[in-house]
Write an enzyme that holds these catalytic residues in place. Structure first.
Site, PDB file in Angstrom:
ATOM      1  N   GLU A   9      11.438  71.871   1.190  1.00  0.00           N
ATOM      2  CA  GLU A   9      10.797  72.150   2.481  1.00  0.00           C
ATOM      3  C   GLU A   9      10.254  70.891   3.141  1.00  0.00           C
ATOM      4  O   GLU A   9      10.319  70.731   4.352  1.00  0.00           O
ATOM      5  CB  GLU A   9       9.645  73.145   2.283  1.00  0.00           C
ATOM      6  CG  GLU A   9      10.084  74.544   1.935  1.00  0.00           C
ATOM      7  CD  GLU A   9       8.893  75.457   1.722  1.00  0.00           C
ATOM      8  OE1 GLU A   9       8.184  75.735   2.702  1.00  0.00           O
ATOM      9  OE2 GLU A   9       8.689  75.900   0.587  1.00  0.00           O
ATOM     10  N   ASP A  82       9.449  75.987  -1.958  1.00  0.00           N
ATOM     11  CA  ASP A  82       8.313  76.309  -2.817  1.00  0.00           C
ATOM     12  C   ASP A  82       8.557  77.596  -3.606  1.00  0.00           C
ATOM     13  O   ASP A  82       9.204  78.527  -3.114  1.00  0.00           O
ATOM     14  CB  ASP A  82       7.036  76.460  -1.981  1.00  0.00           C
ATOM     15  CG  ASP A  82       6.545  75.121  -1.453  1.00  0.00           C
ATOM     16  OD1 ASP A  82       7.007  74.077  -1.951  1.00  0.00           O
ATOM     17  OD2 ASP A  82       5.710  75.117  -0.532  1.00  0.00           O
ATOM     18  N   ASP A  84       7.524  80.613  -4.199  1.00  0.00           N
ATOM     19  CA  ASP A  84       6.768  81.802  -3.828  1.00  0.00           C
ATOM     20  C   ASP A  84       7.610  82.630  -2.869  1.00  0.00           C
ATOM     21  O   ASP A  84       8.775  82.322  -2.614  1.00  0.00           O
ATOM     22  CB  ASP A  84       5.418  81.419  -3.199  1.00  0.00           C
ATOM     23  CG  ASP A  84       5.564  80.508  -1.986  1.00  0.00           C
ATOM     24  OD1 ASP A  84       6.688  80.366  -1.466  1.00  0.00           O
ATOM     25  OD2 ASP A  84       4.541  79.937  -1.553  1.00  0.00           O
ATOM     26  N   GLU A  86       7.440  83.017   0.373  1.00  0.00           N
ATOM     27  CA  GLU A  86       7.853  82.253   1.554  1.00  0.00           C
ATOM     28  C   GLU A  86       9.026  81.340   1.210  1.00  0.00           C
ATOM     29  O   GLU A  86      10.017  81.267   1.948  1.00  0.00           O
ATOM     30  CB  GLU A  86       6.677  81.412   2.070  1.00  0.00           C
ATOM     31  CG  GLU A  86       5.515  82.208   2.627  1.00  0.00           C
ATOM     32  CD  GLU A  86       5.708  82.570   4.089  1.00  0.00           C
ATOM     33  OE1 GLU A  86       6.648  82.051   4.709  1.00  0.00           O
ATOM     34  OE2 GLU A  86       4.917  83.379   4.598  1.00  0.00           O
ATOM     35  N   TYR A 303       1.823  73.613  -8.599  1.00  0.00           N
ATOM     36  CA  TYR A 303       1.884  74.376  -7.350  1.00  0.00           C
ATOM     37  C   TYR A 303       0.568  75.093  -7.096  1.00  0.00           C
ATOM     38  O   TYR A 303      -0.020  75.700  -7.991  1.00  0.00           O
ATOM     39  CB  TYR A 303       3.033  75.377  -7.413  1.00  0.00           C
ATOM     40  CG  TYR A 303       3.337  76.012  -6.077  1.00  0.00           C
ATOM     41  CD1 TYR A 303       3.627  75.223  -4.973  1.00  0.00           C
ATOM     42  CD2 TYR A 303       3.332  77.392  -5.920  1.00  0.00           C
ATOM     43  CE1 TYR A 303       3.898  75.784  -3.746  1.00  0.00           C
ATOM     44  CE2 TYR A 303       3.613  77.970  -4.695  1.00  0.00           C
ATOM     45  CZ  TYR A 303       3.896  77.164  -3.612  1.00  0.00           C
ATOM     46  OH  TYR A 303       4.162  77.724  -2.398  1.00  0.00           O
ATOM     47  N   ARG A 305      -0.305  77.614  -4.989  1.00  0.00           N
ATOM     48  CA  ARG A 305      -0.405  79.029  -4.586  1.00  0.00           C
ATOM     49  C   ARG A 305      -0.105  79.884  -5.810  1.00  0.00           C
ATOM     50  O   ARG A 305       1.039  80.123  -6.155  1.00  0.00           O
ATOM     51  CB  ARG A 305       0.549  79.344  -3.433  1.00  0.00           C
ATOM     52  CG  ARG A 305       0.155  78.655  -2.138  1.00  0.00           C
ATOM     53  CD  ARG A 305       1.035  79.073  -0.965  1.00  0.00           C
ATOM     54  NE  ARG A 305       0.580  78.450   0.275  1.00  0.00           N
ATOM     55  CZ  ARG A 305       0.985  77.256   0.709  1.00  0.00           C
ATOM     56  NH1 ARG A 305       1.866  76.564   0.001  1.00  0.00           N
ATOM     57  NH2 ARG A 305       0.529  76.746   1.843  1.00  0.00           N
ATOM     58  N   HIS A 349       3.717  81.542 -12.090  1.00  0.00           N
ATOM     59  CA  HIS A 349       3.175  80.193 -11.975  1.00  0.00           C
ATOM     60  C   HIS A 349       2.035  79.986 -12.955  1.00  0.00           C
ATOM     61  O   HIS A 349       1.372  80.922 -13.381  1.00  0.00           O
ATOM     62  CB  HIS A 349       2.645  79.954 -10.559  1.00  0.00           C
ATOM     63  CG  HIS A 349       3.663  80.182  -9.500  1.00  0.00           C
ATOM     64  ND1 HIS A 349       3.334  80.688  -8.263  1.00  0.00           N
ATOM     65  CD2 HIS A 349       4.999  79.986  -9.488  1.00  0.00           C
ATOM     66  CE1 HIS A 349       4.432  80.790  -7.538  1.00  0.00           C
ATOM     67  NE2 HIS A 349       5.441  80.379  -8.258  1.00  0.00           N
TER      68      HIS A 349
END
Length: 779
Positions: A9, A82, A84, A86, A303, A305, A349
């Site tokens: 990203e 990433d 997740d 998203e 990470y 989140r 995670h």
């Protein structure tokens, strides 16, 4: 030529990964999402199972074209946004572009997950690539569709019923409701008076110690009036005391888990005064990579989140090595500490931790900006402390009673001494205690007792009252208190409330808090959230029209359904339909409820001071105001006034604050006047709008920097906190948090004193050289 393409990203992440891989890899950045729902229409087919109509985001066509061109030149494509929901959606949209007609025909497209941007993690992920997780994609798609339906249709309703430019959100509206409800609680709150009595006692051994009245005749001490407090003082004054009981306990304070997203945002707000948005921005930078000297771009944390406190075995062993070498084996538990995962947490995670426990904050401080360093230090300290032994505290509680009184009074004091620091040698968890909305019974009211030193005492030992300065009676002090309303939310308290009620998810808290401020539904004053008039009006209307949508339990249940979609136990279309069906009913209900635009306010009986026409009540961005109806005439009359409604319903004009001063404008010599703006009072030229000179109001205290000559003025940070600095900034950067008082210190002759305010001690005025001088006077 590169044989493999990695798509991430962020350009920063791309640079960091490029450093770790050889020439066989090319790394490109999508710079976030490449496709989304259109901005000009709903973009969801309500009659065809809520089919989303994705389009390429404006400005991303070239990015996509470059990615597709490069993909044709390589054998393998690794999609690495990433890890997740998203990121999975971004990977899916890119894969669709690569697999479409006329696109990539040969080779493979894989999904890889980087939980940390380190060489070992990246190479390990590339050796075992996977496929796009469609359950995650569908969970994200369901959330996006739901938010678009509410945002598009609900916002149109607000434009129609309240005012153009407003927005409605599935989660943001619930957050605004929490803040509005808290303000209503505060407005309905009625303070109650209560009193406390403290005795200063001394026994055979020093030092003297304070004891607070704890109970009377076996009942909790409940003193409601000054008269009752005086009766107790009269009964106790002059009496000898005796130690009734001594209780000693050893208590353990266990370490806390390493950070998950919500806890990081809360602690950064408490300890560093960072907004959630700032915290996540800095964490993203630490995750993607920072230039660390000869190492080059280096990912410093995992990470950010996550809602799982899980730590890998490798990371745990790294932490234990650091603890053993830097603190000693006595700080290392026999077995690693393991922390319980929340019920709804995803285990994909790890917790937020340093990528290398050996990379302590001080060793890389020179490469980090101050805010980056502060956040990294917070994460490193918390992680290391989570694998240390508990702190051990010696807690002593002493009950004493006066002799010869008709009633049995028990005075209690508690002292806590740290016997072994344990994990607190590295990290002490922050607190954000709420002010009591009741009388704090059965506890010492202050005062952190962790440093209170008690003398050697024994049961049956005689004690006597000791006189001290400012006491109304020798050895005794009575204090009047009032119960406090529940506090307004700050970032930490609001995130905690959202988390406890299951509203949103950790990755969304920062955007929720930013959105409600950007929309002017709430504002921050002294670091706390207050609803604006717009926020109150919108909330009141939505509560009438959308009782389910603004219900916290309904919103929490919706989040649980989205989790079920992610787990693969519920189709995403079913989850959307379960929400959409009641939403349609409430939309129909809300259409028939009158909003501010539907209520036609009759003209007031207040004439316009410029043209004589009767002023009307209008709605603006900052709430209601009085305006002249001739604003559309030619020539227009643009007179406006602030107003307030009195209890009897009459309308009173509130004059716009414009206090004249003796000071002259530096540019045109016109008198300066005092005005009030969003950051408080300030001086402005009276010749406005011809002259737009403004300046801060001086406090009458000169800047103490040698040779400066400037004045100290009040300013406000972006977060709404007041501070005081030199009027000659940026030439002089002197600043302080405490309000300066134009009075020299009578003890050390410092040019001014400062005002300090705390919940425990209240207001006090003291010397700014607190450590060296120590002068203090009651506020």
């Amino acid at each position: 030529m590169a044989k493999s393409l990695i798509i991430v990203e962020s350009p920063t992440k791309a640079r960091t990964i490029t450093k770790y891989l050889g020439r066989g890899y090319s790394v490109m950045a999508s710079v976030g999402h490449v496709k989304d729902l259109p901005t000009s229409k709903l973009g969801v087919d309500l009659d065809n199972d809520f089919e989303p109509q994705y389009v390429t985001i404006k400005g991303k066509s070239k990015v996509l074209a470059d990615i597709k061109k490069k993909a044709q030149e390589v054998d393998t494509v690794f999609l690495a946004p990433d890890p997740d929901r998203e990121g999975e959606a971004i990977a899916w949209h890119i894969a669709q572009e690569l697999h479409g007609k006329g696109k990539k025909k040969d080779g493979k497209v894989y999904r890889v997950l980087f939980n940390e941007i380190t060489e070992s993690a990246i190479k390990r992920a590339l050796k075992s690539p996977g496929e796009i997780d469609m359950k995650l994609v569908q969970a994200q798609q369901a959330r996006r569709v739901l938010d678009r339906i509410v945002g598009y249709q609900g916002s149109q309703l607000l434009w129609k019923k309240v005012r153009r430019g407003l927005s409605m959100g599935r989660v943001q509206s619930v957050a605004v409701r929490l803040i509005c409800d808290r303000e209503k609680e505060r407005e309905a709150f009625r303070a109650e008076e209560y009193w406390s009595i403290v005795a200063l006692l001394a026994g055979d051994n020093p030092p003297a110690f304070e004891a607070k009245l704890h109970s009377m005749n076996g009942q909790d001490a409940d003193i409601g009036t000054g008269e009752r407090a005086q009766q107790i003082l009269d009964a106790v004054q002059g009496k000898s005391f005796v130690v009734q009981s001594i209780e000693r306990k050893e208590k353990k304070r266990n370490p806390v888990a390493p950070f998950i997203t919500s806890r990081l945002q809360q602690e950064a707000a408490r300890k560093l005064h960072f907004s959630p948005k700032k915290t996540m921005t800095l964490a993203q930078q630490l995750y993607e990579g920072i230039e660390i000297g000869a190492e080059g771009p280096t990912g410093l944390i995992t990470y950010m989140r996550t809602d799982s406190p899980r730590i890998s075995q490798e990371a745990t062993e790294d932490a234990r090595v650091v603890i053993r070498e830097r603190f000693g084996v006595e700080y290392l538990p026999a077995t690693p500490n393991v922390y319980k995962t929340q019920k709804a947490a995803q285990e994909a995670h790890e917790a937020i931790r340093p990528t290398s426990a050996a990379r302590d904050p001080e060793s890389i401080r020179q490469y980090l900006e101050q805010d980056q360093y502060n956040l990294y230090k917070l994460i490193w300290n918390r992680f290391i402390a989570s694998q240390m032994v508990p702190a051990i505290m010696d807690v002593t509680r002493v009950d004493s009673s006066p002799m010869g009184t008709p009633d049995r009074y028990v005075f209690r004091t508690t002292g806590t001494v740290v016997k072994f620091a344990g994990h607190t040698a590295v990290y002490l968890e922050g607190t954000d205690k709420e002010l009591p909305s009741h009388k704090p019974k059965n506890e010492q009211e202050t005062d952190d007792e962790s440093d209170r030193q008690l003398p050697a005492l024994r049961e049956g030992e005689s004690l006597h009252l000791v006189a001290q300065e400012a006491q109304t009676l020798p050895g005794l002090v009575s204090k009047q208190h009032f119960t406090q309303p529940p506090p307004r939310y700050n970032e930490a308290l609001l995130i905690r409330e959202l988390e406890e009620k299951g509203i949103g998810r950790p990755s969304t808290y920062a955007s929720i808090i930013s959105t409600i401020q950007d929309r002017k539904y709430v504002e921050k004053v002294e670091g706390r959230f207050l609803p604006t008039e717009t926020g109150r009006t919108v909330n009141d209307f939505l509560l009438k029209g959308f009782p389910d949508l603004l219900d916290t339990e309904f919103t929490s249940h919706m989040e649980e359904q989205l989790d079920e979609v992610e787990e693969g136990t519920k189709p995403w279309v079913s989850a959307v339909r379960d929400f959409y069906t009641p939403f349609v009913r409430e939309m129909e209900l809300a259409q028939g409820i009158p909003g501010p635009k539907d209520i036609v306010e009759p003209p007031t009986n207040l004439p316009c001071e410029k043209c004589g026409r009767m002023l009307e009540i209008k709605w603006g961005r900052n709430g209601k105001f009085l305006a002249c109806p001739a604003y559309k005439d030619d020539p227009p009359c643009k007179n406006t006034q602030n107003f307030e409604k009195l209890p009897d319903g009459t309308i009173k004009i509130v004059p716009k604050l414009e206090e004249t001063t003796d000071e002259k404008c530096e540019k045109c010599s016109s008198p300066m006047v005092v005005k009030s703006g969003r950051f408080g009072k300030f001086l402005a030229c009276s010749a406005y709008p011809e002259c737009k000179t403004t300046k801060a109001i001086a406090l009458g205290v000169k800047c103490p920097q040698p040779g400066c000559g400037g004045d100290l003025v009040q300013k406000r940070t972006k977060k709404g906190r007041n501070f005081y600095s030199c009027s000659r900034y940026p030439q002089c950067e002197y600043a302080l948090w405490d309000r300066p008082i134009n009075k020299p210190c009578p003890k050390c002759q410092a040019p001014f004193l400062v005002e300090k305010v705390s919940k425990q001690a209240g207001r006090s005025v003291q010397c700014r050289n607190e450590d060296e001088c120590g002068y203090r006077e009651a506020g």
